[in-house]
Design a protein around this motif. Structure first.
Motif, mmCIF file in Angstrom:
data_model
loop_
_atom_site.group_PDB
_atom_site.id
_atom_site.type_symbol
_atom_site.label_atom_id
_atom_site.label_comp_id
_atom_site.label_asym_id
_atom_site.label_seq_id
_atom_site.Cartn_x
_atom_site.Cartn_y
_atom_site.Cartn_z
ATOM 1 N N HIS A 164 8.305 14.271 -2.409
ATOM 2 C CA HIS A 164 8.424 14.912 -1.101
ATOM 3 C C HIS A 164 7.802 16.311 -1.132
ATOM 4 O O HIS A 164 7.168 16.739 -0.157
ATOM 5 C CB HIS A 164 9.892 14.988 -0.675
ATOM 6 N N HIS A 165 7.958 17.004 -2.263
ATOM 7 C CA HIS A 165 7.361 18.333 -2.406
ATOM 8 C C HIS A 165 5.831 18.241 -2.472
ATOM 9 O O HIS A 165 5.119 19.018 -1.824
ATOM 10 C CB HIS A 165 7.903 19.025 -3.661
ATOM 11 N N LEU A 166 5.325 17.304 -3.265
ATOM 12 C CA LEU A 166 3.871 17.136 -3.404
ATOM 13 C C LEU A 166 3.230 16.536 -2.156
ATOM 14 O O LEU A 166 2.088 16.877 -1.818
ATOM 15 C CB LEU A 166 3.554 16.229 -4.599
ATOM 16 N N LEU A 167 3.946 15.637 -1.505
ATOM 17 C CA LEU A 167 3.427 14.889 -0.366
ATOM 18 C C LEU A 167 4.406 15.002 0.801
ATOM 19 O O LEU A 167 5.145 14.069 1.098
ATOM 20 C CB LEU A 167 3.239 13.412 -0.740
ATOM 21 N N PRO A 168 4.424 16.133 1.487
ATOM 22 C CA PRO A 168 5.390 16.309 2.582
ATOM 23 C C PRO A 168 5.162 15.297 3.707
ATOM 24 O O PRO A 168 4.030 14.924 4.005
ATOM 25 C CB PRO A 168 5.113 17.725 3.081
ATOM 26 N N ALA B 225 0.810 -1.221 0.000
ATOM 27 C CA ALA B 225 0.000 0.000 0.000
ATOM 28 C C ALA B 225 0.840 1.267 0.000
ATOM 29 O O ALA B 225 0.298 2.363 -0.046
ATOM 30 C CB ALA B 225 -0.925 0.003 1.222
ATOM 31 N N THR B 226 2.164 1.124 0.056
ATOM 32 C CA THR B 226 3.015 2.308 0.175
ATOM 33 C C THR B 226 4.185 2.293 -0.805
ATOM 34 O O THR B 226 5.218 2.905 -0.540
ATOM 35 C CB THR B 226 3.561 2.430 1.612
ATOM 36 N N ALA B 227 4.049 1.613 -1.930
ATOM 37 C CA ALA B 227 5.138 1.567 -2.913
ATOM 38 C C ALA B 227 4.539 1.543 -4.312
ATOM 39 O O ALA B 227 3.362 1.222 -4.488
ATOM 40 C CB ALA B 227 6.018 0.332 -2.685
ATOM 41 N N GLY B 228 5.352 1.888 -5.294
ATOM 42 C CA GLY B 228 4.877 1.905 -6.672
ATOM 43 C C GLY B 228 5.953 1.458 -7.640
ATOM 44 O O GLY B 228 7.098 1.223 -7.263
ATOM 45 N N ILE B 229 5.558 1.332 -8.901
ATOM 46 C CA ILE B 229 6.452 0.954 -9.987
ATOM 47 C C ILE B 229 6.490 2.115 -10.983
ATOM 48 O O ILE B 229 5.445 2.610 -11.405
ATOM 49 C CB ILE B 229 5.968 -0.332 -10.697
ATOM 50 N N ALA B 230 7.686 2.537 -11.346
ATOM 51 C CA ALA B 230 7.844 3.635 -12.304
ATOM 52 C C ALA B 230 8.796 3.206 -13.418
ATOM 53 O O ALA B 230 9.701 2.406 -13.195
ATOM 54 C CB ALA B 230 8.391 4.879 -11.609
ATOM 55 N N SER C 289 5.869 5.981 11.249
ATOM 56 C CA SER C 289 6.777 7.113 11.417
ATOM 57 C C SER C 289 6.044 8.427 11.111
ATOM 58 O O SER C 289 5.020 8.430 10.427
ATOM 59 C CB SER C 289 7.985 6.942 10.500
ATOM 60 N N PRO C 290 6.553 9.554 11.606
ATOM 61 C CA PRO C 290 5.907 10.846 11.334
ATOM 62 C C PRO C 290 5.745 11.080 9.828
ATOM 63 O O PRO C 290 6.687 10.894 9.060
ATOM 64 C CB PRO C 290 6.872 11.862 11.955
ATOM 65 N N GLY C 291 4.541 11.457 9.424
ATOM 66 C CA GLY C 291 4.259 11.710 8.021
ATOM 67 C C GLY C 291 4.007 10.466 7.197
ATOM 68 O O GLY C 291 3.876 10.548 5.976
ATOM 69 N N HIS C 292 3.900 9.312 7.841
ATOM 70 C CA HIS C 292 3.728 8.045 7.119
ATOM 71 C C HIS C 292 2.450 8.016 6.277
ATOM 72 O O HIS C 292 2.398 7.316 5.270
ATOM 73 C CB HIS C 292 3.728 6.884 8.122
ATOM 74 N N GLY C 293 1.453 8.801 6.640
ATOM 75 C CA GLY C 293 0.222 8.846 5.850
ATOM 76 C C GLY C 293 0.484 9.182 4.398
ATOM 77 O O GLY C 293 -0.197 8.689 3.498
ATOM 78 N N ARG C 294 1.484 10.006 4.117
ATOM 79 C CA ARG C 294 1.822 10.361 2.735
ATOM 80 C C ARG C 294 2.262 9.145 1.948
ATOM 81 O O ARG C 294 2.023 9.060 0.753
ATOM 82 C CB ARG C 294 2.885 11.445 2.673
ATOM 83 N N ASP C 295 2.889 8.169 2.617
ATOM 84 C CA ASP C 295 3.340 6.963 1.913
ATOM 85 C C ASP C 295 2.159 6.195 1.324
ATOM 86 O O ASP C 295 2.288 5.541 0.297
ATOM 87 C CB ASP C 295 4.118 6.042 2.854
ATOM 88 N N HIS C 296 1.001 6.298 1.983
ATOM 89 C CA HIS C 296 -0.194 5.600 1.506
ATOM 90 C C HIS C 296 -0.847 6.324 0.327
ATOM 91 O O HIS C 296 -1.718 5.751 -0.337
ATOM 92 C CB HIS C 296 -1.195 5.415 2.653
ATOM 93 N N LEU D 132 -0.086 8.233 -7.231
ATOM 94 C CA LEU D 132 0.727 8.985 -8.192
ATOM 95 C C LEU D 132 1.733 8.094 -8.917
ATOM 96 O O LEU D 132 2.050 8.329 -10.085
ATOM 97 C CB LEU D 132 1.469 10.114 -7.470
ATOM 98 N N VAL D 133 2.273 7.126 -8.216
ATOM 99 C CA VAL D 133 3.184 6.136 -8.794
ATOM 100 C C VAL D 133 2.489 4.797 -8.601
ATOM 101 O O VAL D 133 2.545 4.215 -7.524
ATOM 102 C CB VAL D 133 4.561 6.144 -8.093
ATOM 103 N N PRO D 134 1.790 4.318 -9.621
ATOM 104 C CA PRO D 134 0.943 3.127 -9.456
ATOM 105 C C PRO D 134 1.751 1.892 -9.065
ATOM 106 O O PRO D 134 2.946 1.814 -9.342
ATOM 107 C CB PRO D 134 0.285 2.950 -10.826
ATOM 108 N N PRO D 135 1.100 0.921 -8.437
ATOM 109 C CA PRO D 135 1.807 -0.267 -7.978
ATOM 110 C C PRO D 135 2.074 -1.289 -9.082
ATOM 111 O O PRO D 135 2.412 -2.430 -8.796
ATOM 112 C CB PRO D 135 0.860 -0.835 -6.913
ATOM 113 N N HIS D 136 1.955 -0.881 -10.336
ATOM 114 C CA HIS D 136 2.130 -1.831 -11.441
ATOM 115 C C HIS D 136 2.567 -1.120 -12.714
ATOM 116 O O HIS D 136 2.374 0.089 -12.868
ATOM 117 C CB HIS D 136 0.823 -2.568 -11.718
ATOM 118 N N ALA D 137 3.167 -1.906 -13.602
ATOM 119 C CA ALA D 137 3.468 -1.453 -14.966
ATOM 120 C C ALA D 137 3.390 -2.676 -15.863
ATOM 121 O O ALA D 137 3.794 -3.774 -15.461
ATOM 122 C CB ALA D 137 4.854 -0.820 -15.046
ATOM 123 N N THR D 138 2.861 -2.503 -17.049
ATOM 124 C CA THR D 138 2.814 -3.572 -18.039
ATOM 125 C C THR D 138 3.613 -3.113 -19.245
ATOM 126 O O THR D 138 3.348 -2.040 -19.796
ATOM 127 C CB THR D 138 1.357 -3.906 -18.425
#
Length: 140
Positions: free
Chosen positions: A71-75, A49-54, A86-93, A98-104
């Motif tokens: 970091h600028h868009l999601l402090p 829920a907190t990572a993506g594929i680019a 951790s502090p600010g962890h909500g932004r990781d979710h 913005l960076v979807p969890p998949h790429a084909t």
């Protein structure tokens, strides 16, 4: 599994800093084993829920630029409703929106069809969870 669908899981340790991890070599090695000479699609998926594929250029600063832009868009501060970790962890979710969890990606003749400077990367801003799984699936 059928010959037309093959999958594997990569276990990736990202550490305790925000990272962009290049997965291109692992994708190419998977295709060498499972898709020699074949055409199809490679799906890269991170079931977190907190990572993506680019798909982006790495090594020339674009990976650092992506992390800076996120970091600028999601402090990482206390504005987020999601407050565990951790502090600010909500932004990781929010990152996977913005960076979807998949790429084909297309595979032609058993080779990943990327542009000259493109790489397949895991984007992980969650410093509290250094262990990720990435699923690679080839469909022909």
């Amino acid at each position: 599994m059928s010959d037309s669908f093959t999958t594997t899981v990569l276990n990736i340790t990202t550490g305790t800093a925000e990272t962009v991890t290049d997965l291109t070599r692992a994708c190419e090695e998977f295709l060498t084993r499972t898709a020699p000479g074949r055409d199809g699609l490679l799906n890269v998926f991170v079931p977190h829920a907190t990572a993506g594929i680019a798909v982006l250029e790495t090594g020339a600063g674009s990976d650092d630029d992506l992390l800076a832009a996120l970091h600028h868009l999601l402090p990482a501060d206390d504005r987020w409703q999601h407050r565990h970790g951790s502090p600010g962890h909500g932004r990781d979710h929010v990152v996977p929106a913005l960076v979807p969890p998949h790429a084909t990606l297309p595979v032609i003749g058993g080779r990943l069809e990327l542009g000259t400077w493109q790489s397949v990367c895991l984007v992980d801003t969650n410093i509290s969870n250094p262990n990720r799984q990435v699923r690679l699936s080839f469909l022909s």
